[in-house]
Scaffold this motif. Structure first.
Motif, short mmCIF file in Angstrom:
data_model
loop_
_atom_site.label_atom_id
_atom_site.label_comp_id
_atom_site.label_asym_id
_atom_site.label_seq_id
_atom_site.Cartn_x
_atom_site.Cartn_y
_atom_site.Cartn_z
N VAL A 95 0.85 -1.19 0.00
CA VAL A 95 0.00 0.00 0.00
C VAL A 95 0.89 1.24 0.00
CG1 VAL A 95 -1.84 1.25 1.20
CG2 VAL A 95 -1.74 -1.26 1.33
N GLU A 96 0.60 2.16 -0.91
CA GLU A 96 1.36 3.41 -0.97
C GLU A 96 0.39 4.57 -1.13
OE1 GLU A 96 3.93 2.98 -4.31
OE2 GLU A 96 5.24 1.49 -3.35
N ASP A 97 0.49 5.57 -0.27
CA ASP A 97 -0.30 6.79 -0.39
C ASP A 97 0.53 7.88 -1.04
OD1 ASP A 97 -2.46 5.56 0.76
OD2 ASP A 97 -2.45 6.74 2.60
N HIS A 98 -0.06 8.58 -2.00
CA HIS A 98 0.62 9.64 -2.73
C HIS A 98 -0.19 10.92 -2.61
CE1 HIS A 98 3.06 6.51 -4.74
NE2 HIS A 98 1.94 5.83 -4.73
N GLN A 99 0.46 12.01 -2.25
CA GLN A 99 -0.18 13.32 -2.22
C GLN A 99 0.10 14.02 -3.55
OE1 GLN A 99 -2.06 14.03 0.50
NE2 GLN A 99 -1.41 11.99 1.20
N ILE A 100 -0.97 14.38 -4.26
CA ILE A 100 -0.77 15.02 -5.56
C ILE A 100 -1.43 16.39 -5.56
CG2 ILE A 100 -0.76 12.74 -6.63
CD1 ILE A 100 -3.41 13.69 -8.03
N PRO A 101 -0.84 17.34 -6.28
CA PRO A 101 -1.40 18.69 -6.31
C PRO A 101 -2.63 18.75 -7.21
CG PRO A 101 0.52 18.56 -7.73
CD PRO A 101 0.42 17.22 -7.04
N VAL A 102 -3.62 19.50 -6.76
CA VAL A 102 -4.80 19.82 -7.56
C VAL A 102 -5.07 21.31 -7.37
CG1 VAL A 102 -5.84 17.52 -7.45
CG2 VAL A 102 -6.33 19.19 -5.65
N THR B 169 -5.23 12.80 -1.90
CA THR B 169 -4.51 11.54 -1.72
C THR B 169 -4.95 10.52 -2.75
OG1 THR B 169 -4.31 11.90 0.66
CG2 THR B 169 -4.06 9.64 -0.12
N LEU B 170 -3.99 9.86 -3.35
CA LEU B 170 -4.23 8.66 -4.15
C LEU B 170 -3.59 7.48 -3.40
CD1 LEU B 170 -3.44 9.69 -7.85
CD2 LEU B 170 -5.61 9.81 -6.63
N ARG B 171 -4.37 6.46 -3.13
CA ARG B 171 -3.85 5.26 -2.47
C ARG B 171 -3.70 4.16 -3.49
NH1 ARG B 171 -6.72 3.77 2.85
NH2 ARG B 171 -5.32 5.48 3.47
N SER B 172 -2.49 3.67 -3.67
CA SER B 172 -2.25 2.59 -4.62
C SER B 172 -2.10 1.26 -3.88
CB SER B 172 -1.00 2.87 -5.46
OG SER B 172 0.15 2.99 -4.64
N GLU C 212 0.27 9.09 -15.95
CA GLU C 212 1.66 9.53 -16.16
C GLU C 212 2.65 8.75 -15.30
OE1 GLU C 212 1.77 14.16 -17.38
OE2 GLU C 212 1.08 13.78 -15.33
N HIS C 213 2.19 8.22 -14.18
CA HIS C 213 3.08 7.56 -13.23
C HIS C 213 2.77 6.07 -13.11
CE1 HIS C 213 3.30 11.83 -12.12
NE2 HIS C 213 4.52 11.57 -11.71
N ALA C 214 2.24 5.47 -14.17
CA ALA C 214 1.86 4.06 -14.12
C ALA C 214 3.02 3.16 -13.71
CB ALA C 214 1.29 3.61 -15.47
N SER C 215 4.22 3.48 -14.18
CA SER C 215 5.37 2.63 -13.85
C SER C 215 5.67 2.65 -12.35
CB SER C 215 6.60 3.08 -14.63
OG SER C 215 6.93 4.43 -14.32
N LEU C 216 5.30 3.75 -11.68
CA LEU C 216 5.49 3.84 -10.23
C LEU C 216 4.69 2.78 -9.49
CD1 LEU C 216 6.79 5.65 -7.97
CD2 LEU C 216 4.64 6.94 -7.99
N PHE C 217 3.58 2.35 -10.10
CA PHE C 217 2.70 1.34 -9.49
C PHE C 217 2.94 -0.05 -10.06
CE2 PHE C 217 -0.06 5.23 -10.17
CZ PHE C 217 0.18 5.77 -8.92
N SER C 218 3.97 -0.23 -10.86
CA SER C 218 4.19 -1.50 -11.57
C SER C 218 3.02 -1.82 -12.48
CB SER C 218 4.41 -2.66 -10.58
OG SER C 218 5.53 -2.42 -9.75
N ASP D 114 -2.59 8.29 -26.21
CA ASP D 114 -1.72 7.11 -26.15
C ASP D 114 -1.91 6.30 -24.87
OD1 ASP D 114 -0.46 7.75 -28.62
OD2 ASP D 114 0.77 9.24 -27.59
N SER D 115 -2.90 6.66 -24.07
CA SER D 115 -3.19 5.90 -22.85
C SER D 115 -4.70 5.86 -22.63
CB SER D 115 -2.49 6.55 -21.65
OG SER D 115 -2.82 7.93 -21.55
N ARG D 116 -5.38 5.30 -23.61
CA ARG D 116 -6.84 5.35 -23.64
C ARG D 116 -7.44 4.48 -22.53
NH1 ARG D 116 -9.21 7.64 -27.87
NH2 ARG D 116 -11.11 6.44 -27.56
N ILE D 117 -8.57 4.96 -22.00
CA ILE D 117 -9.34 4.17 -21.05
C ILE D 117 -9.86 2.94 -21.78
CG2 ILE D 117 -11.32 4.14 -19.49
CD1 ILE D 117 -9.15 6.10 -18.66
N SER D 118 -9.63 1.76 -21.22
CA SER D 118 -10.05 0.53 -21.88
C SER D 118 -11.37 -0.03 -21.36
CB SER D 118 -8.96 -0.54 -21.74
OG SER D 118 -8.72 -0.84 -20.38
#
Length: 332
Positions: free
Chosen positions: A61-68, A74-77, A157-163, A197-201
Motif C-alpha cells: 500500500v502506498e499513499d501519494h499526495q498530488i497537487p490539484v 490523496t491517491l492510495r495505490s 503519467e506515473h503508471a510505472s510507479l505502481f508496476s 496514447d493511454s486510452r481508457i479501456s
C-alpha cells in the motif's frame, strides 16, 4: 410497469432486511450524517470485508499526495507483490468511492472501499488506485470531478510507479456517486488529447447514478419509474433522498451541480460514441435502477460495448456481498 419484474426480492435478502432496525428520521445536519457514515457505516463495511483480506505479504500500500487546483488530494495505490514475478506489470483500476448519490459527492472517504479493493487487488492481480476526491459543499461542483480527473491523469503519467502497464488494461470504476464520476471521466478522457496514447479501456460501474431526477428527458420519463416507486426506507428510498437533497441548509441543492449538466447527469451527454466499454451492475430493487438500465441501452445504441448484470437485491448489497458479485461476474 416496465422493469417491475426486476424488483422481486430474493428470499435470502428478505431475511437480511427483516433484521434491519425500523427507519429513523434523517439526520438534522450534514455533519450528523457524515458522523453516521464514519461511526456506523464505515465500521460495518470494514467488518464485512475484513475476512476477505489477503495476506499483507501479497500486496503493498502506498499513499501519494498530488497537487490539484487549490490544494492536494490523496491517491492510495494497492499493488500486488507475488514472490515469483518481481518485475511483472499489471493492469490498472482507477476507483472512486461512493457517497451521496443526489446529495452529490458529500459523503464517503478513501477508507470506505479500502478492504474490498485490497482483496480484488490480490485476487485479480491488478493495481488499484483509490482517489480521495474533495467533497461538496465545502468543495462544490465541479471540484470532485476535477480532483478525480487530475488524479486519473497523474496515475496515467506515473503508471510505472505502481508496476502498472496501461496497455494491459486501464479501467475507471466507482460505486453509486463514484460510478457517476467514472462515467464523466470516461467521457472527458474520450475527448482529451492527453489520453491519445493511454486510452481508457473499460468502465466498471456499480449501481451508478446517471441522471438527476430534476432533469429526466421527456422522451424517457415513462421508463424512469424506480426513483418514485422503489427503495427501502431503512436503507434509501425516494423520501430519504428528497429529504437529503433539500433538507440540509448546507446541502448541494444550494452549492451543487446543475441537474441538466451532463457532468452531473451523464445520461444527457449528446453522444456516447467512442467511450470505453462498460460493465454495469444494477440492483433490481434500487430506486436508481431504471436510469442505469436506460444508460446501458443508450451506450449500446451509440455503439459502445456493454455488459450488464441485474441482482435481485436492494441498494446496499454491494457493501454486504459486493466481493462475491465482482468475483463471480468479472470472470464471466
Amino acid at each position: 410497469m416496465q422493469n417491475d419484474q426486476l424488483s422481486v426480492h430474493d428470499p435470502d435478502w428478505d431475511a437480511v432486511l427483516a433484521l434491519l432496525p425500523p427507519p429513523t428520521p434523517p439526520p438534522a445536519s450534514l455533519a450528523d450524517a457524515r458522523d453516521i457514515w464514519r461511526n456506523v457505516i464505515l465500521p460495518l463495511v470494514r467488518s464485512n470485508n475484513e475476512p476477505l483480506l489477503p495476506k499483507e505479504s501479497e500486496y503493498r500500500v502506498e499513499d501519494h499526495q498530488i497537487p490539484v487546483e487549490g490544494g492536494q488530494i490523496t491517491l492510495r495505490s494497492l499493488i500486488p507483490t507475488p514472490s515469483s514475478t518481481a518485475d511483472r506489470k499489471y493492469p490498472l483500476l482507477y476507483f472512486m468511492h461512493g457517497g451521496g448519490r443526489y446529495l452529490w459527492w458529500v459523503y464517503g472517504t478513501i477508507d470506505l472501499d479500502d478492504f474490498f479493493l485490497r482483496a480484488i487487488c490480490v485476487e485479480f492481480q491488478i493495481v488499484v488506485v483509490n482517489v480521495e476526491y474533495r467533497l461538496a459543499p465545502e468543495f462544490p461542483f465541479p471540484t470532485p470531478i476535477d480532483d478525480a480527473y487530475a488524479g486519473l491523469k497523474w496515475a496515467a503519467e506515473h503508471a510505472s510507479l505502481f508496476s502498472a502497464s496501461l496497455a494491459k488494461g486501464f479501467i475507471v470504476s466507482g460505486t453509486s456517486a463514484g460510478a457517476n464520476l467514472a462515467t464523466v471521466l470516461a467521457h472527458r478522457a474520450r475527448d482529451d488529447p492527453f489520453f491519445k496514447d493511454s486510452r481508457i479501456s473499460g468502465q466498471l460501474l456499480q449501481i451508478p447514478s446517471t441522471v438527476h431526477p430534476g432533469a429526466y428527458p421527456e422522451e424517457y420519463k415513462a421508463e424512469l419509474n424506480s426513483y418514485a416507486t422503489l427503495g427501502d426506507p431503512r436503507i434509501l428510498d425516494k423520501r430519504a433522498m428528497d429529504d437529503c437533497y433539500g433538507g440540509y441548509p448546507e446541502s448541494p441543492s444550494k452549492y451543487g451541480a446543475p441537474p441538466s449538466d451532463p457532468e452531473c447527469s451523464p445520461l444527457l451527454y449528446p453522444s456516447h460514441v467512442g467511450v470505453a466499454p462498460a460493465y454495469i451492475q444494477v440492483c433490481g430493487a434500487d430506486a436508481l435502477r431504471d436510469e442505469a438500465l436506460l444508460y446501458e441501452r443508450l451506450l449500446r445504441e451509440d455503439g459502445v460495448q456493454t455488459k450488464m448484470d441485474v441482482y435481485v437485491a436492494p441498494l446496499g448489497f454491494h457493501h454486504l456481498h459486493r466481493a462475491y458479485c465482482i468475483s463471480s461476474d468479472t470472470q464471466g
